[in-house]
Design an enzyme around this catalytic site. Structure first.
Site, PDB file in Angstrom:
ATOM      1  N   ARG A   9       9.531  -9.219 -27.324  1.00 29.78           N
ATOM      2  CA  ARG A   9      10.188  -8.651 -26.143  1.00 29.78           C
ATOM      3  C   ARG A   9       9.677  -9.452 -24.963  1.00 29.78           C
ATOM      4  O   ARG A   9       8.480  -9.426 -24.658  1.00 29.78           O
ATOM      5  CB  ARG A   9       9.832  -7.175 -25.991  1.00 29.78           C
ATOM      6  N   ASP A  16       3.283  -2.899 -26.655  1.00 26.95           N
ATOM      7  CA  ASP A  16       3.489  -3.246 -25.255  1.00 26.95           C
ATOM      8  C   ASP A  16       2.339  -4.108 -24.752  1.00 26.95           C
ATOM      9  O   ASP A  16       1.218  -4.038 -25.272  1.00 26.95           O
ATOM     10  CB  ASP A  16       3.599  -1.973 -24.420  1.00 26.95           C
ATOM     11  N   MET A  17       2.642  -4.925 -23.741  1.00 28.22           N
ATOM     12  CA  MET A  17       1.613  -5.763 -23.135  1.00 28.22           C
ATOM     13  C   MET A  17       1.187  -5.141 -21.818  1.00 28.22           C
ATOM     14  O   MET A  17       2.033  -4.716 -21.025  1.00 28.22           O
ATOM     15  CB  MET A  17       2.130  -7.182 -22.913  1.00 28.22           C
ATOM     16  N   HIS A  67      16.390  -6.927 -15.450  1.00 26.04           N
ATOM     17  CA  HIS A  67      17.513  -6.354 -14.706  1.00 26.04           C
ATOM     18  C   HIS A  67      18.036  -7.351 -13.679  1.00 26.04           C
ATOM     19  O   HIS A  67      18.870  -7.008 -12.842  1.00 26.04           O
ATOM     20  CB  HIS A  67      17.068  -5.081 -13.979  1.00 26.04           C
ATOM     21  N   GLN A  76       4.770 -11.466 -21.208  1.00 18.80           N
ATOM     22  CA  GLN A  76       5.106 -11.457 -19.788  1.00 18.80           C
ATOM     23  C   GLN A  76       5.269 -12.888 -19.281  1.00 18.80           C
ATOM     24  O   GLN A  76       4.317 -13.671 -19.295  1.00 18.80           O
ATOM     25  CB  GLN A  76       4.009 -10.714 -19.022  1.00 18.80           C
TER      26      GLN A  76
END
Length: 306
Positions: free
Chosen positions: A175, A125-126, A222, A154
């Protein structure tokens, strides 16, 4: 209504923990590993993929980092027997990145080695910009060691324009998300601090160029408008659906999530669990002011009925 919701988001620290706990049940699988396994099983039965995260912020001691490592190893043992085990989400700071980088990497290597032996992949994860370069460096080393891992990027950070280039060259698994941390304006793409929609063009560019370069991409958003733009591009370019997936948080935009699955897209649900439910829940609420508005309205109605 938007102004009310924004005001409500700023008032979250004043909301009773009992009410936050009630709301958190939608976004967190539970406190225990058993709770997480139950939710993961239900999601897999419905056709979703999952990523599981052990809740916890930056470790403040080596003992805390070691405890987190044990939690991940217990998780691997528990889910490794499944036909399609979940992916792991790993935050380096929770494993001691800020305390001792070498010790942190040793813990991560142990977790990834055990996970790989059970056919389990992971995503690094970042976190905030103070960790960005260290996280990228750690990922490069872990990827070079042959572990089945991906890295989160990001889209709201200006530096991602450069960070993504060598990742694309190696066809690294990525991701791509918008980003959630409160960063100084000089770190952000034009207008991102004022308007989340300003990130969309950067997000689309990162996703499309990474896929075209041959990377597998997790599309983590989302934003319905953004998803529409990307699905149109993916279909127009006839991108094979094995080369990407949509990723969403547990309990967020479930109708949109279900619609994507019904259209035949691969959808992964991020499933957090653990005892740090309060910190995680308040962050989610602040990111989505509509939830905060709902909570404040519920409090007002409760007071009126007393």
């Amino acid at each position: 209504m938007r102004i009310f919701n924004t005001m409500a988001a700023h008032a979250i620290p004043l909301v009773p923990r009992s009410l936050i706990r009630k709301i958190s049940r939608r976004y967190i699988a539970g406190e225990t590993l058993c709770d997480a396994r139950t939710r993961i099983h239900a999601l897999h039965a419905a056709g979703f993929r999952t990523t599981v995260d052990v809740l916890g912020e930056t470790a403040s001691s080596s003992e805390q980092a070691e405890s987190m490592a044990r939690d991940y190893l217990n998780l691997v043992q528990a889910v490794g027997a499944q036909n399609e085990p979940p992916e792991l989400s790993i935050k380096l700071t929770a494993l001691g990145l800020h305390l001792d980088e070498d010790a942190c990497m040793a813990r991560v290597s142990v977790i990834l080695r055990e996970a790989a032996s059970h056919g389990i992949s992971a995503c690094i994860d970042m976190e905030d910009t103070s960790c960005t370069q260290k996280t990228l460096d750690a990922f490069l080393n872990l990827e070079a060691d042959g572990y089945p891992i991906g890295i989160a990027l990001q889209a709201y950070l200006t530096r991602t324009n450069n960070d993504i280039v060598p990742l694309q060259a190696r066809k690294s698994r990525m991701r791509i998300c918008k980003g959630i941390y409160a960063e100084a304006k000089e770190h952000l793409v034009d207008g991102a601090s004022m308007d989340r929609a300003a990130i969309n063009s950067h997000f689309v560019r990162h996703v499309s160029t990474a896929i075209q370069a041959g990377s597998f991409v997790g599309i983590a958003t989302h934003d319905a408008q953004l998803i529409d733009a990307l699905t149109n591009w993916l279909q127009r370019e006839q991108i094979d659906r094995s080369r990407f997936e949509f990723q969403m948080l547990l309990g967020v935009c479930e109708p949109l999530r279900d619609a994507l699955l019904a259209q035949g897209f691969n959808v992964r649900v991020y499933v957090p669990y653990g005892y740090d439910w309060y910190g995680y829940s308040t962050r989610r609420i602040k990111e989505n002011p509509r939830i905060a508005g709902y909570i404040l309205s519920a409090m007002i109605r409760r007071d009126r009925t007393r």
